[in-house]
Motif scaffolding. Structure first.
Motif, PDB file in Angstrom:
ATOM      1  N   LEU A  48       0.957   3.058   6.651  1.00 55.65           N
ATOM      2  CA  LEU A  48       1.310   2.402   5.389  1.00 55.65           C
ATOM      3  C   LEU A  48       0.083   2.013   4.569  1.00 55.65           C
ATOM      4  CD1 LEU A  48       4.126   0.033   6.759  1.00 55.65           C
ATOM      5  CD2 LEU A  48       4.375   2.318   5.766  1.00 55.65           C
ATOM      6  N   THR A  51       0.442   2.110   0.541  1.00 53.03           N
ATOM      7  CA  THR A  51       1.700   1.657  -0.066  1.00 53.03           C
ATOM      8  C   THR A  51       1.473   0.810  -1.318  1.00 53.03           C
ATOM      9  OG1 THR A  51       1.824  -0.166   1.525  1.00 53.03           O
ATOM     10  CG2 THR A  51       3.094   1.824   2.026  1.00 53.03           C
ATOM     11  N   ASP A  54       2.294   3.687  -3.515  1.00 50.36           N
ATOM     12  CA  ASP A  54       3.330   4.627  -3.068  1.00 50.36           C
ATOM     13  C   ASP A  54       4.367   4.862  -4.162  1.00 50.36           C
ATOM     14  OD1 ASP A  54       4.770   2.254  -3.014  1.00 50.36           O
ATOM     15  OD2 ASP A  54       5.703   2.650  -1.093  1.00 50.36           O
ATOM     16  N   VAL A  58       7.399   0.436  -0.956  1.00 47.26           N
ATOM     17  CA  VAL A  58       7.178  -0.229   0.331  1.00 47.26           C
ATOM     18  C   VAL A  58       6.135  -1.318   0.125  1.00 47.26           C
ATOM     19  CG1 VAL A  58       6.321   0.081   2.706  1.00 47.26           C
ATOM     20  CG2 VAL A  58       7.740   1.842   1.649  1.00 47.26           C
ATOM     21  N   TYR A  60       2.994  -3.546   0.410  1.00 46.79           N
ATOM     22  CA  TYR A  60       1.628  -3.158   0.770  1.00 46.79           C
ATOM     23  C   TYR A  60       1.107  -4.053   1.880  1.00 46.79           C
ATOM     24  CZ  TYR A  60      -3.383  -2.229   0.350  1.00 46.79           C
ATOM     25  OH  TYR A  60      -4.693  -1.898   0.599  1.00 46.79           O
ATOM     26  N   ASP A 130       4.805  12.486   3.433  1.00 48.50           N
ATOM     27  CA  ASP A 130       4.093  11.204   3.402  1.00 48.50           C
ATOM     28  C   ASP A 130       2.990  11.140   2.359  1.00 48.50           C
ATOM     29  OD1 ASP A 130       5.726  10.281   5.399  1.00 48.50           O
ATOM     30  OD2 ASP A 130       4.267  10.549   7.003  1.00 48.50           O
ATOM     31  N   ILE A 136       2.846   7.193   0.932  1.00 53.32           N
ATOM     32  CA  ILE A 136       2.585   6.000   1.749  1.00 53.32           C
ATOM     33  C   ILE A 136       1.195   6.001   2.376  1.00 53.32           C
ATOM     34  CG2 ILE A 136       5.015   5.486   2.171  1.00 53.32           C
ATOM     35  CD1 ILE A 136       4.735   6.740   4.956  1.00 53.32           C
TER      36      ILE A 136
END
Length: 187
Positions: A48, A51, A54, A58, A60, A130, A136
């Motif tokens: 992640l 993020t 992203d 999502v 961070y 991804d 992400i």
């Protein structure tokens, strides 16, 4: 009954394909290489770590803070669990395929080829999903990240192509059959 190359001996069927188990094993191994090399050793990214930029919203978790690193490490662990399950599943399928007909076996080129295909498919799916679609994380975030992500995808394509070619060079063989003249046993 005499046999020629590509024909079965009387009463011996073709062995079950190891395409599926090799590919599933390759997906797991490719994930482990990604997770161990890029997440842990080089610490270029975590699951992640991007993020904050992203495409799905999502939260961070800054990997440069203790709490952010804890959350990223948790998601890296979930990722490694999926890789581990993939390897176990691939081994289980492989075991069932190779023990189904013990009289004929595949050369190791076939297994390694399909594993490389699986690793390449991992790179392609993980890279597109991804890195590009979800955003992400990236292979190496920052300046030039598009080149790192593109290189990851190119490596995936090369692994698929190389693995496919490698597995095509392997052939099943009957360990009880005499080797054709001028040919040794290939592994």
């Amino acid at each position: 009954m005499a046999t020629t190359a590509g024909e079965d001996r009387a009463g011996i069927s073709q062995p079950a394909s190891i395409q599926l188990p090799g590919t599933v094993l390759g997906v797991g191994v490719g994930g482990f290489v990604d997770g161990i090399l890029l997440h842990q050793l080089l610490q270029w990214h975590h699951m992640l770590s991007s993020t904050n930029q992203d495409r799905i919203g999502v939260k961070y978790y800054n990997p440069h803070t203790v709490s952010g690193l804890e959350m990223n490490t948790l998601w890296d662990g979930i990722f490694h669990t999926v890789c581990w399950i993939s390897v176990l599943l691939g081994l289980g399928i492989l075991y069932s395929r190779v023990t189904h007909n013990r009289l004929r076996v595949w050369s190791s080129r076939v297994l390694w080829g399909w594993m490389l295909v699986g690793w390449g498919l991992f790179n392609l799916v993980e890279g597109v999903l991804d890195h590009e679609i979800l955003g992400i994380h990236h292979v190496h975030a920052g300046d030039g990240q598009v080149w790192w992500d593109t290189g990851f995808l190119a490596l995936g394509a090369l692994l698929v192509a190389g693995g496919y070619l490698l597995q095509r060079s392997g052939r099943p063989f009957d360990p009880n059959a005499p080797a054709p003249q001028g040919e040794g046993r290939r592994a």
